[in-house]
Design an enzyme around this catalytic site. Structure first.
Site, PDB file in Angstrom:
ATOM      1  N   CYS A 247       0.850  -1.194   0.000  1.00  0.00           N
ATOM      2  CA  CYS A 247       0.000   0.000   0.000  1.00  0.00           C
ATOM      3  C   CYS A 247       0.884   1.241   0.000  1.00  0.00           C
ATOM      4  CB  CYS A 247      -0.904   0.012   1.226  1.00  0.00           C
ATOM      5  SG  CYS A 247      -1.793   1.567   1.433  1.00  0.00           S
ATOM      6  N   CYS A 272      -4.719   0.620   0.148  1.00  0.00           N
ATOM      7  CA  CYS A 272      -5.650  -0.287   0.821  1.00  0.00           C
ATOM      8  C   CYS A 272      -7.084   0.033   0.424  1.00  0.00           C
ATOM      9  CB  CYS A 272      -5.552  -0.130   2.342  1.00  0.00           C
ATOM     10  SG  CYS A 272      -4.057  -0.785   3.055  1.00  0.00           S
ATOM     11  N   CYS A 278      -6.287   1.220   6.850  1.00  0.00           N
ATOM     12  CA  CYS A 278      -5.154   2.004   6.355  1.00  0.00           C
ATOM     13  C   CYS A 278      -4.887   3.202   7.278  1.00  0.00           C
ATOM     14  CB  CYS A 278      -5.471   2.472   4.934  1.00  0.00           C
ATOM     15  SG  CYS A 278      -4.044   3.042   4.015  1.00  0.00           S
TER      16      CYS A 278
END
Lengths: 299, 260, 371
Positions: A247, A272, A278
């Site tokens: 990510c 994400c 996240c």
């Protein structure tokens, strides 16, 4: 964005919109569904003020189980702020006045479309899935009368025929979402269009998982700690998607990533799909390659 | 338990009406393990009705069909539970349709067509399923390289071979065939009949073959049932019935074949 | 620089304001009143009531205004409202033989007791745009009022028997088939999920609130050979019937109001079967308001769906119960077709990942190297 908000309910309708008789009817269907894991229980789905196909099954399930002490989280595609999630969260804030949250661990009920949160669920939580087409055999057999008979007799061989064809043609199973599962060794079930990445999270989850299909008028369930097996072959075992990237915001290599097109030259980045997960990672100090591009506190 | 000294399948007093129209009346016969029975007659004689009744595809108005199962011995196939009947139909029995499109899954490959019954009874090893399918393609004399092709890319004769392989893969003990060579050219017919005769005798299969074509039954069947207007008019060993027909209708049938 | 999309809530609010402005149009033009809609667009109101499954002219008119004339959207609004209404009781069956008839025609007999009554119908108009209706000035409109004859119906002295009942006396048409489970309360598709095979009671309920366009197309297809029904319009009648309930505490029926209905009985050829002699069979249509096209389509489709019961081949889509009943509700179909507008990022991402993998396996390595 406030993490937990409370909005006064709308005066015109009963708590959570549905009348108590209807809620009782839906709860009876839910109880039956829990008692027969993976079995699709027909129920008299009501018209809701949101269109069929937009989560009315999940909404009716949530409306029937929600109480004033609940905290609701609604996600679509893993995110709390996609239009449909916003709309459904606003619906319950308005008609039930319950607190809503974006934090997975704070929620008692999580209504979802197309994802299971990355944060592992707890025993006291309920995950409510929005289901467009509940019947796993539908594309193989269009007739309801026949598919019900196939379930009754456990005639599921044809599902493996489909997977066989995938392997014969592509070298591996080419179903990437809404990947069929067998629940508790008995019923074949569609997990709703979650990516197969999420399938393993369903297996023996401590949370109760409820599935509502409004337009198709079916409710089904996976009780806590129930075995959920993704179909496969011994020599072609089930496997989930993997990404070469991490990510860009939180550096996670273990979550489902959305691909974002960033410019007209085809530039892209991966982040994400679960925004809460996240954000929490960024707050905890994890960084990705594009760290600093997003304010984790929200817009 | 099943046993070699009693019939594999027995029909007693089979009668079937379609409303007021007679399908068949009071038909009785036995089929022994490994025996091939031919049922002949013109269209409307009731032969297909009999075939459907004994293969549990159609419920008779009266009469019984008893089948000697591997595990539980003789059972009335119209009385057993639907799950057991369906299990019989996809393991111990085969059904070969005149039109292969009725018996094949046209949207999936030849390999998947053969593998389906195996998967239906729990086979979960892709490699082994494929191996079995390959071996069956060989047994019905098809090109194993065409394993992943769709049925519609095959000729009529090849589709019929595929349908046969798809049925035999679970080693059934009896196969029901409805005009198995019906829609095929004469030369293709001959080769298919040859193959069928070989398979039936190699595998010790019992079979019921419904046909209007006396040449087919002379080649395949041990015994013969001649039907007309829904009833059996003559029965006996195939050669005996065809060479020395007793009933006037059988005589007519035989002579019309010999002297077209 | 990437910033994750936030602010869905504000965007939705802004969209709602734009929608309201689009509905209102030019503020210089006076706003339509609900009463104007219910009085001057009565056929639109009828359709919304029928498919919205709620007989209320004012609410239907309101829904049409709110939906800016989008009738399927108006039907949805009315249906969603209907869900919240308590059920206070069930009415007695309405008796259409006792209808106060405004229009009644039969295509099977030149004359019938009670006569052919044309009533209000556009059937014999020439479809020429009437420019006198274009932008009528208020004064002009007032004059127009005078010229519009408010025809009063002659009082109807006796109930007008249904044409089909006349045939029935001769035994040439099948009896109005009582449900196999006579004595059981009829199905209620608003309370119980539809199951298959569905009884004729459930089928008729679905058709009565089914999408007019869908049923029209199916009815048309049945006439063109995708069915085998050979229909005649036995009778089409439109008028007012009384609705009565029997309150438990009273024990006898009292009339609680009147509703407008259109009823159609189709007569269909039938060759007879194992159990029934050759005779005419019926297809039935009943709809709120004045909606002959819908009621006729419904009657055609009802008869098509009876094919299996009558021992016909029944292999056309119009004769396929699951196909017809599962796809006739426009609240369901409109919702599901339009749900494709919702985000599908995750599924699409999954497919993208799969496709890339398949492509990398398919493309020769040299092509990859050149990338």
């Amino acid at each position: 964005m406030t993490r937990v908000s409370t909005v006064a309910p709308d005066g015109g309708y009963t708590f959570a919109y549905l009348d108590e008789q209807t809620k009782r009817m839906v709860r009876r269907a839910i109880l039956k569904a829990v008692a027969i894991p993976g079995y699709q229980v027909p129920f008299a789905s009501r018209e809701m003020p949101l269109p069929f196909g937009w989560g009315t099954g999940g909404i009716q399930v949530t409306a029937s189980i929600i109480g004033r002490e609940d905290t609701l989280k609604v996600i679509d595609q893993g995110a709390d702020d996609t239009v449909n999630a916003v709309s459904i969260r606003a619906f319950f804030a308005r008609t039930a006045g319950v607190p809503t949250t974006t934090r997975t661990e704070d929620a008692t009920i999580i209504q979802t479309r197309h994802r299971i949160p990355e944060t592992p669920l707890r025993a006291s939580q309920i995950l409510v899935y929005q289901v467009p087409i509940p019947e796993p055999l539908r594309w193989l057999e269009p007739r309801e009368a026949e598919t019900r008979r196939m379930h009754a007799l456990q005639e599921y061989g044809v599902m493996h025929v489909r997977l066989y064809e995938d392997i014969a043609r592509y070298g591996h199973i080419a179903t990437s979402y809404d990947y069929p599962v067998r629940v508790n060794g008995r019923y074949l079930m569609r997990p709703s269009p979650i990516p197969k990445f999420d399938n393993p999270k369903m297996d023996r989850s401590p949370a109760l998982q409820l599935f509502g299909a409004g337009r198709e008028k079916r409710i089904y369930a996976v009780p806590p700690h129930t075995e959920v097996r993704s179909l496969d072959f011994d020599d072609h075992p089930f496997e989930v998607q993997k990404w070469d990237q991490a990510c860009a915001l939180c550096g996670s290599t273990a979550s489902f990533l959305d691909e974002i097109v960033t410019d007209n030259q085809g530039g892209r980045m991966f982040v994400c799909s679960d925004t809460d997960h996240c954000d929490a990672r960024v707050l905890a100090g994890h960084v990705g390659s594009a760290a600093g591009d997003r304010d984790p506190g929200g817009a | 338990m099943a046993c070699d000294d009693r019939p594999l399948l027995s029909a007693r007093g089979l009668t079937r009406y379609y409303g007021r129209i007679l399908g068949c009346r009071d038909v009785s016969f036995d089929i022994w393990p490994g025996e091939v029975l031919g049922i002949v007659g013109e269209s409307g004689s009731g032969k297909t009705t009999v075939l459907k009744c004994i293969s549990a595809r159609l419920e008779p108005s009266a009469g019984t069909v008893t089948y000697d199962t591997r595990t539980d011995g003789p059972v009335d196939i119209h009385r057993v539970s639907e799950p057991s009947r369906r299990l019989l139909m996809r393991t111990d029995w085969g059904f070969v349709h005149q039109d292969p499109r009725d018996g094949l899954r046209m949207a999936v490959s030849a390999g998947a067509n053969i593998g389906e019954r195996l998967m239906a009874v729990g086979a979960r090893h892709y490699g082994q399923i494929r191996e079995t399918a390959t071996s069956w393609l060989g047994k019905v004399e098809m090109d194993t390289g065409r394993m992943d092709d769709l049925p519609r890319t095959f000729s009529g004769g090849m589709q019929q071979r595929l349908q046969i392989a798809r049925n035999l893969v679970t080693a059934p003990r009896i196969v029901f065939m409805d005009e198995p060579t019906g829609g095929l050219d004469v030369s293709v017919q001959a080769r298919l009949l040859d193959l069928l005769r070989g398979l039936v005798s190699d595998l010790g299969l019992a079979a019921v073959v419904v046909t209007h074509d006396l040449a087919v039954t002379r080649l395949l069947s041990h015994r013969l049932l001649v039907m007309r207007h829904g009833t059996v008019v003559e029965t006996g060993l195939t050669d005996q019935v065809l060479d020395d027909p007793q009933h006037p209708y059988t005589q007519l049938l035989v002579s019309s074949v010999l002297h077209p | 620089m990437y910033v994750a999309v936030k602010g869905g809530e504000r965007a939705i609010e802004a969209s709602h304001r734009l929608l309201e402005a689009a509905r209102r149009g030019d503020p210089a033009v006076p706003e339509l009143s609900t009463r104007q809609v219910s009085e001057q667009l009565p056929r639109a109101v009828d359709r919304v009531m029928a498919e919205g499954s709620l007989y209320d002219r004012e609410l239907a008119a309101l829904a049409i205004r709110q939906a800016a004339g989008d009738l399927v959207e108006a039907i949805f609004l009315l249906r969603a409202y209907r869900t919240t209404l308590p059920r206070l009781g069930n009415s007695e069956p309405v008796d259409t033989a006792r209808m106060l008839v405004r229009r009644r025609i039969s295509a099977t007999f030149k004359d019938v007791p009670g006569g052919q009554i044309l009533g209000p119908t556009p059937d014999y108009t020439h479809r020429l745009l009437d420019f006198r209706l274009a932008d009528i000035a208020p004064t002009h409109a007032a004059q127009g009022e005078d010229t519009v004859q408010r025809d009063r119906l002659p009082p109807q002295e006796e109930p007008m028997p249904r044409v089909m009942d006349l045939l029935g006396r001769e035994g040439l048409v099948e009896d109005e088939t009582p449900a196999a489970d006579e004595g059981q309360p009829p199905a209620d598709i608003t309370r119980e999920p539809l199951r298959f095979p569905a009884g004729r009671d459930a089928r008729l309920q679905v058709l009565a609130r089914g999408d007019e366009g869908f049923l029209l197309a199916l009815g048309y297809a049945s006439q063109r050979g995708f069915s085998n029904t050979h229909p005649f319009a036995g009778e089409i009648r439109y008028g007012v019937v009384a609705v009565a309930i029997v309150p438990e505490e009273l024990g006898f029926a009292i009339e609680i109001g009147e509703i407008e209905l259109t009823e159609v009985q189709m007569v269909n050829q039938f060759a007879g079967s194992d159990t029934a002699p050759p005779q005419f069979t019926r297809g039935y249509g009943l709809v709120f308001g004045h909606q002959e096209r819908k009621a006729m389509s419904m009657a055609l489709v009802d008869r098509s769906l009876r094919g299996r019961e009558l021992g016909e081949a029944a292999d056309s889509p119009t004769e396929d119960e699951e196909f017809v009943l599962y796809h006739s509700d426009n609240v369901e179909s409109s919702g599901f077709v339009q749900h494709l507008k919702l985000p599908h990022y995750v599924d699409f991402q999954s497919e993208l990942e799969l496709l890339r993998r398949l492509r990398s396996e398919f493309d020769p390595p040299s092509a990859q190297a050149a990338e």
